[in-house]
Each structure stands twice: as C-alpha cells, then as structure tokens.
Design an enzyme around this catalytic site. Structure first.
Site, PDB file in Angstrom:
ATOM      1  CD  GLU A   1      -2.678   2.702  -3.503  1.00 45.69           C
ATOM      2  OE1 GLU A   1      -2.985   3.890  -3.340  1.00 45.69           O
ATOM      3  OE2 GLU A   1      -3.239   1.760  -2.898  1.00 45.69           O
ATOM      4  CG  HIS A   2      -0.113   6.276  -0.562  1.00 45.74           C
ATOM      5  ND1 HIS A   2      -0.616   7.424  -0.017  1.00 45.74           N
ATOM      6  CD2 HIS A   2      -1.056   5.324  -0.367  1.00 45.74           C
ATOM      7  CE1 HIS A   2      -1.816   7.188   0.493  1.00 45.74           C
ATOM      8  NE2 HIS A   2      -2.100   5.911   0.293  1.00 45.74           N
TER       9      HIS A   2
ATOM     10  CG  HIS B   1      -1.734   1.198   1.400  1.00 46.33           C
ATOM     11  ND1 HIS B   1      -1.397   2.180   2.304  1.00 46.33           N
ATOM     12  CD2 HIS B   1      -2.859   1.632   0.772  1.00 46.33           C
ATOM     13  CE1 HIS B   1      -2.287   3.160   2.244  1.00 46.33           C
ATOM     14  NE2 HIS B   1      -3.185   2.850   1.322  1.00 46.33           N
TER      15      HIS B   1
ATOM     16  CD  GLU C   1      -5.085   5.245   2.846  1.00 47.43           C
ATOM     17  OE1 GLU C   1      -3.925   5.639   2.573  1.00 47.43           O
ATOM     18  OE2 GLU C   1      -5.727   4.453   2.136  1.00 47.43           O
TER      19      GLU C   1
END
Lengths: 450, 416
Positions: free
Chosen positions: A83-84, A80, A155
C-alpha cells in the site's frame, strides 16, 4: 454447515430498490471495464465534492495464497507495505501529485482489503487517471523500498504506544490460534525487515490485476463519462494481460479461542478491556449469509449492550464503562467475532460483569419488541449513510469485495427474525467462545497470564 | 446544534466540562439514559449529544441533535423528526432531570460524572499524540486561558455539586452568547417553527451578548525547549510557532497558504523533507490554530533522531519565513487549500465549526465563501506573513533526554 449459516426458508437474495429511502438503488450504476475491473458510480446530486475509491481483496490476513499453481507465503505486513509503495513513483511520492491537483489522496489496509482513494472538488479526470495508473503499475525500486521501510517502522512504533490498537490486537491473538486475522496489519519490526521487493512485486502481480479490483466513484457525476474515462485508461495501461489464477488457502482454525485471557502491560492511567466471542463461519460460506449473520449479531448486540439496554446502564452507573464503550461484530473469510468493551476503572470487574450480563441475557432471551426497536434504529442509520460521500462509497466498496451489495441491507433487515437472532444468542454468546483482553499498567511486573 | 460560549477561566472551565456530561444523562421528560436512548431509537436511531470544547480562549458548550433528513424514511410527517430534535436539545439545556426532593441537578448523576471526568483528566497522557500537543501549547501559552485543558482541573471537582452546577447552567443560559445551527434540506416554515422553539433559551437580549474575542498569543521573549520523559516507543516532537495573525487580520488567508506550504498537505515541506526524503517519521505536518495565531508542527520520531528532525523542521520554517518558495509550490498549495474549503460545504460539522471559529474571532458572519480570499492572496502577502512567524516552543515527549534537549518540564507525576 453449523446452524446459523443455513439460509432460512423462503429467503432470496439480490438488489432491492430503496424506494423513497435516502439511499436509492437507481442512483448506483455498474459497468465492467476492460480487463474485468468492476466499476460503480454512485450519483449523489447536490454534493460539491467527489470521492473515488479503488480496492483489491488483498489484506493483512492473506499470508499465503496460490498463484498460477504455486504456493506463495509472505511475511506479516506485506499488504500494508505494498500500500505504501503504490504511491511511490520515479518522481517521488504521488501523494504530492494529488495534492497539487487540489485533491486529497490516501490509502488504508485492513485484514481483508487494501484501498486507495482521493476526494476533491476539482481536476476529477486527471486525479482519476493518476489513481488508476498508480494502482495498476506500481514500481519497486530498492532505494524507495528501503526509505518506505523506515517510514513504516515509525508507523509500527506509533501503534505500539496506542492502547486501543494494543488491546484489540491482544484480543485477536487470544481468539485465534492460527488464522492470519490475528496478524498485525502493519506487521512487526522483525517481519517488516523480511519483506523484499520481489515479494511485493509478486503480490502486485497477483492481486492488482483489473479483474481483482473494484472501484466506486461517488458525487454529482455522469456515470457514462466515468466509465469511458476508466475504460480508456485501463486499456492504455493494461493491454490484455491475462488474469492470474489465484487460490485462497483456507487456514486451519479450531472453533474455540486459543486463550481466554490476554494482558498487555502499558503505562496507562485508565485501563481498557475487550470481551470477544469467536464465531465459526465455514470456509467458503455464502457471503450473503455472512452479511446476514453480521446484521443479526449487531442487532443482538444492540439489544444486549446498546445504549438503551439495562446492562449498559448498570455497567455505566458502576463506573465500569463510559462513552467509549462499543460492541460490534466483524466477519471475513473464515473468521467472525463479536467484540465489546472500552475504557474502564477496573478491567477485570468490567469483563466479568459483561459476561455475567450476557449469560443472564441468554437465559432470558430477547423480545420481539426489542428487536423491532433496534431494526428501526438500524434503518434510520442506514439512510444517514447517504450523508457521507466518503463513508458510504468506502462501505459499499468493502461489501462488494466481500461479494454482497450494501443496498440489499434494508431487505435483509426486514427479513431477519427473532428466531434467527435468538439462535446467534444461544450458539455464539457462550462462555467457551470467550476471550478477554486487557491493557493496564502492571505495577507488579509479572508475566502475562495465559 | 445549540452552542453556548464562555471565556475560559480556571474558575469555570471544570464546570463547563462537567455540565454537558451531566445534562446528557437525562431531561425532565426522559429522565434517565435508558429512556432517552429508547426514545432516540424510536426516532430512527437519531443522535442526541452534549459536549464542550476549547475554541481559543473560549469554551463552547454544545447540544446537538442529528437524524435522517425529512422525507428520507417515507414518513408521513418528515418535519416531525426535526421538531422533536429541537425540542430535545432545548429541553436538555433548559429542563434537566431532577429528583423531587432536590433543588439542583440529580446528585447521583453529578457524582457519577465527576468520577468519570476525574478519570479522564488523570488519563490525558494515555493518548500520547494529543497529550504532546496539549503540553506544547500549555508550555507555550503559560498564563493565558488557552493553557487550560478542555477537560478542566481535577482539583476543582470536589467543590462542584448538584446545586452549584445547576446555578452555573442557569447563569450560562442567562448570560452566554448563544448560537443555534439548523442544517439540512429544510423549508422556511420549518425553520421558523424551530426558531420559535428556541426562544425558551436565553430570553431577551440574547442577540447582544458578546464575549471578548480570544487574544492572539504574544511574541515569545525567547525560544523555549522543553523535554518530558515518558515510557514511549515513539518520541513525539511538537513545535509551536507564534504568528499573531488571527482570522480578523488581513493577512489571515496568507497564513492559511503559508501553513499549507509548510505542512498542511502531503506535497508540503515537512512531509517531503522529514518523511519522504529522510524517512524519519510516519507523520509530519503543521496545523493552524486560527483564533490563537499559532501554528503547531507535529511529528513522531525516534529519540536519537531528535536533533536531526528538529534541524530539518527549523530549516524549513526559516526558509519559508524568508519567503523562499516557488510559484508552482504556492499554486499547488492554493489548489489544495481551496479544495479543502470547498469540500467543507458537504459537511455540516465542518460548516458549523468553521462558522463558530470565525464568529469567536469576531469576524463578520456573512462570508460564506472563505475560499475566495485564498484565490486572491498574492505571493507577496504570503511572504509578508512569513516575516511575522516566530519559533516559540519546542517540546519533546521521549523515553530519554536527547543530547542538547532543553530543560525538563516540571513534571506532574500524575500525568505520565
């Protein structure tokens, strides 16, 4: 192989043309681009929008793998985090670049994949080049990594407050004792702190080689032009680097749940409950068999708990479930589970009655008439997928990453028989495979039960 | 999709929220959920839905049918699905399930749905983000119909009965503006047959029914700052801006672009300054509530960063209000906004809601290409709009009151 994962006699595989169906196999074209990138164009005539999605089979459950012979283990949340960072460039966020081109770009990470996409009506070629460029050539500058770490911390905090995320997470943690599907996709604040630029770079090297990637472009597009564009861009960015040798390390996971009950104390006014049944797909199972298992189980869940089932009606009229109720089966590398539940007035009673209803369903068995009805529904819903460019492109891609073709669905649907569905009912929906997760306000302040 | 609209008011909002939930339980020919669901399965998994939502000062009650398109399933009579869907949606509104002995709707359905609605109302704060948005607008629009929650008020539920809810339904059909949408690959003859089936609803004069258009939120007397305490991991900051510009206003396309500059996209000021440059939030955006002439800004932050985040937000609002933006920024925003408007052409739901919104605002309904106005809008018009923007209400849902935060809201203990 456990029963249920054996191919039934006379069963084949492969792509089947949909004929007059709204989703036609002939509208899908495939090419292998240099470096091994698998590219698809779904030519959907009459749509204004175009949607492109590219993904790697690297997700939150890939905690350890072997890369060119050495074992790599990464902290939770690494896929993740990566991904950022793929959208970060020397000139700041590339999301803004897409936005200036008039297209909307975004990305998501699941347990088994990371996907990047854009949608738009203009500047298709420029946006496609931008997307491919970002995915193939990510950069990990320490200051960008730190800034993104702060964003991801927010997040994670956001998910902490979300009852739906929490109950699902609690269920996975109860069902699995070590399989990494129990890990949080974004990680925790602690694991986030442990992710280093070097780790991210290693993962990028391992999983973002063209030979790992699958791309789907959907819309009123000329397939050959898309393939030519891709070919030029991939050759330019990625001149002949060899593909890394990747190995998946299959986790040891016992067949039965780690715990039968998990409670999360959150200050909610309306509790949530989930009942899960843990399946045991063997490591390295044929992906078409997993696809078939998924379909058979979802048909079964429709019979047992679908909107037309007596059990659902009974639960609804007792005020134990509402419109948020759902029941689905999910599967991936060496994991599978059926999950059902939603908002309720009384989580314990709801979970008990769902389990009791399933027990009675198992005694009674299901009828051919029931199954036919659910198949008819599934067939219509499959055709309706063609109405959403983005939805279908993404679904098609995720199944490609698993090694199957979504377009094979209608044929599998016809083949799945009553015996097969009944077998799932008898072997999967048994009490010893069950876990229950509850999110509720715990006024007593007691410790979570195990 | 068939929609009926009424003016939001404390007296009818709860009935408007409850009615579709009761109607979807069963119709005369398919009187319970199980039979309805089985019938939909036979129609290849078609969907029938009923709900209500808030559109400015209006409440819209809708019945929707959707299915695979005619011909896609190799049916001999592809139109049958559409006609049956229309019949169902009409029956749902006009001919609900009843018990032989009762004059109204089914009492058991009404009682069960009242219970569920009561629980939904009690749980509105469980979704922290949606709750923070609602609370900011409630504080901002006190005294306006728009301040009501779309689910209605718990205190109205005891008075709602099978009989008066049915009377409410009949009065809606008699008086409420009715709009029906039929979207898909359809020929003219089918459309005519569908239109004929709809005449059961409403009767004569239905085309002339009109509601007063929603009233734009008026300029604030002063900036309001509201803090509300809740057990949250992440604090939610919501800022309401008053603009007075609704879709009927000539500056409305400029409002779309100005909001795009501020927070409509990921190249916008809020995303860049609050997320990218400072790492203060995962999400930071603004949204135009067209029919109320309001812009809502939203971001999730840590309590301690409240003042910092708010100052950043205020600075960007202030700069854009004074017209400080570059041509490149505006062109990027225009590209994005036009892209969004064009993409709506592929989505039946977006088409319908866009149309409903323009209709509610009292706009001419023939404009099917709203992006053209965005292409023509000048930088000067965007600046002119910016001068009308007023900061109205700052709302924080947080764990503890940050230094300098405003008055604590009158807390309804049932909510959080």
């Amino acid at each position: 192989m456990p029963p249920g994962f054996r191919p039934p006699p006379g069963w084949g595989r492969g792509l089947v043309a949909g004929g007059r169906e709204g989703l036609r196999a002939e509208d899908f074209q495939r090419a292998t681009i240099d470096g091994g990138l698998e590219a698809w164009v779904w030519r959907r005539r009459g749509f204004t929008n175009r949607h492109v999605v590219i993904a790697t089979p690297f997700g939150a459950a890939d905690r350890s793998f072997s890369l060119d012979g050495r074992v790599v283990s990464v902290p939770d949340g690494t896929a993740h985090f990566l991904e950022h960072l793929v959208f970060q460039t020397e000139r700041g966020s590339a999301l803004g670049t897409f936005s200036r081109l008039g297209v909307r770009a975004n990305a998501f990470t699941s347990h088994t994949a990371t996907a990047y996409y854009f949608s738009g009506t203009a500047n298709f070629a420029a946006a496609l080049r931008e997307l491919v460029g970002l995915v193939l050539t990510a950069r990990f500058r320490p200051e960008t990594v730190e800034s993104e770490r702060r964003v991801i911390a927010q997040e994670i905090r956001m998910y902490e407050d979300d009852p739906g995320t929490r109950v699902h997470q609690a269920l996975l943690e109860a069902l699995y004792s070590s399989h990494p599907v129990r890990r949080r996709i974004a990680g925790t604040l602690e694991s986030l702190a442990d992710i280093s630029p070097a780790t991210l770079e290693t993962c990028h090297e391992a999983f973002y080689h063209p030979s790992s990637l699958v791309l789907v472009a959907a819309g009123d597009l000329e397939p050959q032009r898309v393939f030519d564009l891709l070919s030029k861009e991939v050759t330019r960015l990625h001149p002949g680097r060899r593909a890394p040798k990747l190995g998946r390390l299959e986790p040891e996971e016992p067949p039965l749940p780690a715990r039968h009950l998990a409670r999360v104390d959150l200050p909610v006014k309306r509790p949530l409950f989930l009942v899960g049944f843990k399946d045991t797909p063997p490591p390295g199972a044929d992906p078409w068999l997993l696809f078939r298992r998924e379909m058979a189980t979802n048909l079964l869940l429709e019979v047992l708990l679908g909107p037309a089932s007596p059990l659902y009606d009974d639960l609804y009229r007792r005020g134990l479930v509402d419109e948020t109720f759902s029941a689905r089966y999910s599967t991936g590398p060496a994991f599978g589970h059926a999950v059902m539940g939603g908002a309720t007035r009384d989580a314990d009673e709801a979970a008990a009655r769902v389990q009791e209803g399933i027990r009675r369903g198992r005694q009674k068995g299901i009828s051919a008439k029931d199954l036919e009805r659910k198949k008819r529904k599934a067939r219509g819903q499959y055709v309706e997928l063609a109405d959403s460019l983005e939805g279908l492109a993404t679904l098609f891609l995720l199944y490609r990453l698993k090694g199957v073709d979504l377009l094979g669905y209608p044929r599998l649907l016809e083949e799945v028989g009553l015996d097969e569905v009944d077998l799932v009912l008898q072997e999967l929906f048994v009490p010893e495979r069950t876990s229950v997760a509850v999110v509720a306000a715990d006024r007593t302040g007691g410790l979570p039960e195990v | 999709m068939i929609t009926l609209a009424q003016t939001l008011s404390p007296g009818t909002v709860t009935a408007g929220a409850l009615l579709p939930r009761v109607l979807i339980r069963g119709t005369r020919s398919l009187p319970d959920r199980t039979r309805l669901a089985e019938h939909l399965e036979d129609l290849f998994g078609a969907a029938l839905g009923a709900t209500s939502f808030k559109l400015g000062d209006h409440q819209v009650i809708e019945a929707t049918f959707s299915s695979a398109g005619p011909g896609t399933l190799g049916e001999r009579d592809g139109d049958r699905l559409v006609e049956e869907g229309t019949r169902l949606a009409v029956e749902l509104l006009a001919d609900p399930a009843r018990l032989p002995q009762g004059p109204g709707l089914r009492e058991d359905y009404v009682a069960e749905e009242k219970d569920l609605l009561a629980r939904d109302i009690a749980a509105i704060a469980d979704d922290r983000l949606a709750y923070a948005h609602f609370r900011c607008l409630e504080e901002m629009c006190r005294g306006e119909p728009f301040a009501l929650h779309s689910l209605g008020r718990a205190e109205d539920l005891p008075d709602l009965s099978a009989e008066n809810l049915d009377a409410f339904r009949r009065s809606l059909l008699r008086t409420a503006p009715l709009t029906a949408y039929l979207i898909g690959r359809l020929d003219g003859r089918l459309a005519e047959r569908v239109a004929a089936a709809l005449t059961v609803l409403g009767g004569g004069g239905v085309a002339r029914r009109k509601l007063p258009p929603p009233v734009a939120h008026p300029p604030p007397w002063r900036e309001k700052e509201v803090f509300e305490q809740a057990e949250v991991t992440q604090a939610r900051l919501v800022v309401g801006l008053q603009t007075g510009v609704t879709p009927v206003h000539p500056l409305f396309p400029a409002a779309v672009l100005w909001n795009g500059l501020l927070g409509g996209f990921v190249h916008s000021r809020l995303f860049r300054k609050v997320r990218e440059e400072r790492g203060l939030a995962y999400y930071a955006w603004s949204r135009l509530l067209a029919v109320k002439g309001v812009i809502l800004i939203s971001c999730g932050i840590e309590d301690d960063n409240y003042r910092l985040a708010l100052d950043l937000v205020k600075r960007e609002v202030d700069q854009l209000s004074r017209g400080s933006f570059s041509e490149a920024e505006l062109e990027a925003t225009r590209n994005s906004a036009v892209g969004v408007a064009l993409a709506q052409l592929d989505s039946p739901t977006s088409l319908v809601y866009g149309h409903l919104e323009r209709r509610a605002a009292g706009l001419d309904l023939t404009e099917l290409a709203p992006w053209r106005a965005l292409e023509r809008t000048t930088p000067e018009e965007v600046r002119e709009f910016g001068r009308r923007v007023r900061l109205d209400t700052v709302y924080l849902l947080g764990r503890r009151r940050p230094p300098g935060a405003g008055e604590e809201a009158t807390r309804d203990a049932a909510r959080v």
